[in-house]
Write a protein that holds these residues in place. Sequence first.
Motif, short mmCIF file in Angstrom:
data_model
loop_
_atom_site.label_atom_id
_atom_site.label_comp_id
_atom_site.label_asym_id
_atom_site.label_seq_id
_atom_site.Cartn_x
_atom_site.Cartn_y
_atom_site.Cartn_z
N TYR A 186 -6.59 6.78 -0.65
CA TYR A 186 -7.13 5.47 -0.34
C TYR A 186 -6.00 4.47 -0.04
O TYR A 186 -6.10 3.68 0.91
N PHE A 187 -4.94 4.54 -0.83
CA PHE A 187 -3.77 3.70 -0.53
C PHE A 187 -3.15 4.11 0.80
O PHE A 187 -2.65 3.26 1.55
N PHE A 246 2.13 1.75 -3.59
CA PHE A 246 1.06 2.24 -4.45
C PHE A 246 0.68 3.69 -4.10
O PHE A 246 0.31 4.46 -5.00
N ALA A 247 0.76 4.04 -2.83
CA ALA A 247 0.46 5.42 -2.44
C ALA A 247 1.47 6.38 -3.06
O ALA A 247 1.12 7.47 -3.53
N TYR A 251 -6.35 8.30 -6.16
CA TYR A 251 -6.31 7.09 -5.34
C TYR A 251 -5.26 7.16 -4.23
O TYR A 251 -5.17 6.23 -3.43
N HIS A 252 -4.51 8.24 -4.19
CA HIS A 252 -3.43 8.35 -3.20
C HIS A 252 -3.95 8.22 -1.77
O HIS A 252 -3.39 7.48 -0.95
N ALA A 282 0.83 -1.20 0.00
CA ALA A 282 0.00 0.00 0.00
C ALA A 282 0.87 1.26 0.00
O ALA A 282 0.54 2.25 -0.66
N ILE A 311 -5.22 2.51 3.54
CA ILE A 311 -4.92 1.09 3.64
C ILE A 311 -3.57 0.88 4.32
O ILE A 311 -3.41 -0.02 5.15
N PHE A 312 -2.60 1.75 3.99
CA PHE A 312 -1.27 1.68 4.61
C PHE A 312 -1.37 1.82 6.12
O PHE A 312 -0.80 1.01 6.88
#
Length: 243
Positions: free
Chosen positions: A41-42, A25-26, A38-39, A22, A45-46
């Motif tokens: 949201y990642f 992806f962030a 989407y930053h 995560a 999740i992180f």
Amino acid sequence: GVACLDGMYTFHILFAYICVAAGIFAFLARAIPPLKRYHKYFGMIFMISMYFTEGSAILIFNTGLPRAIIIFLSIMLFSMSIGYFTIKIHQARFQSKVLRLADQIQDQNPGETVSGLTKKATNRLMNEAKPWYKRAFSLKALHGYLMTLAWYQMAGRAGVTNPFDSWEQCYVYPVYKELGDNGELVLYPPITDEQATQQLQFAMYITIPAVIGFAVFGLVISLIAGYWSRRNLDNKESLLHKG
């Protein structure tokens, strides 16, 4: 009582790798414009997977952690927590700027809708050219720096851990501790001063280069972004003058 649960190791490793992925992806979502939405949201999740990683670690507890690992986890928790509040302060300040600019735009466009005013104000603030030092020394940059530092602590730990042979299973359970002849509590012998110093030095060797390296990387990115922002603005102004 239960001190250790073997079954929680699988969840611990799973959340640890989700946390590392995560974070990657962030960063990519922040660096690639089409993925920018989407930053956050990642990022969520992180953070959530990090908390579950920490929580599940308590349930596979045997005999404690080395001092170096305690330092790494402390840095991770403090940097992630401060980084979260930093971006929230930045967002609140940015929203205030948007509303003030929207009021100014409304004076020139009385019939504009509220959504239209805020959209114009947001676009104007997002597209304005910023010098590199305003980018580098900002709450937004501090957020990215702290979150990267937090991710590094987990990525390093996950990178050197073999999930298939590093777990020795639970081998402790709650018992009444043995008392000595004078009624004192008998404990395991502590590590030596030399071992404690070695663990501290190891933590510093791992952490200090990362702290410096991430700061230099952030400065370089700010310089490049500031240059391209200024260049794009100059190109737009030249096209307007030619038109």
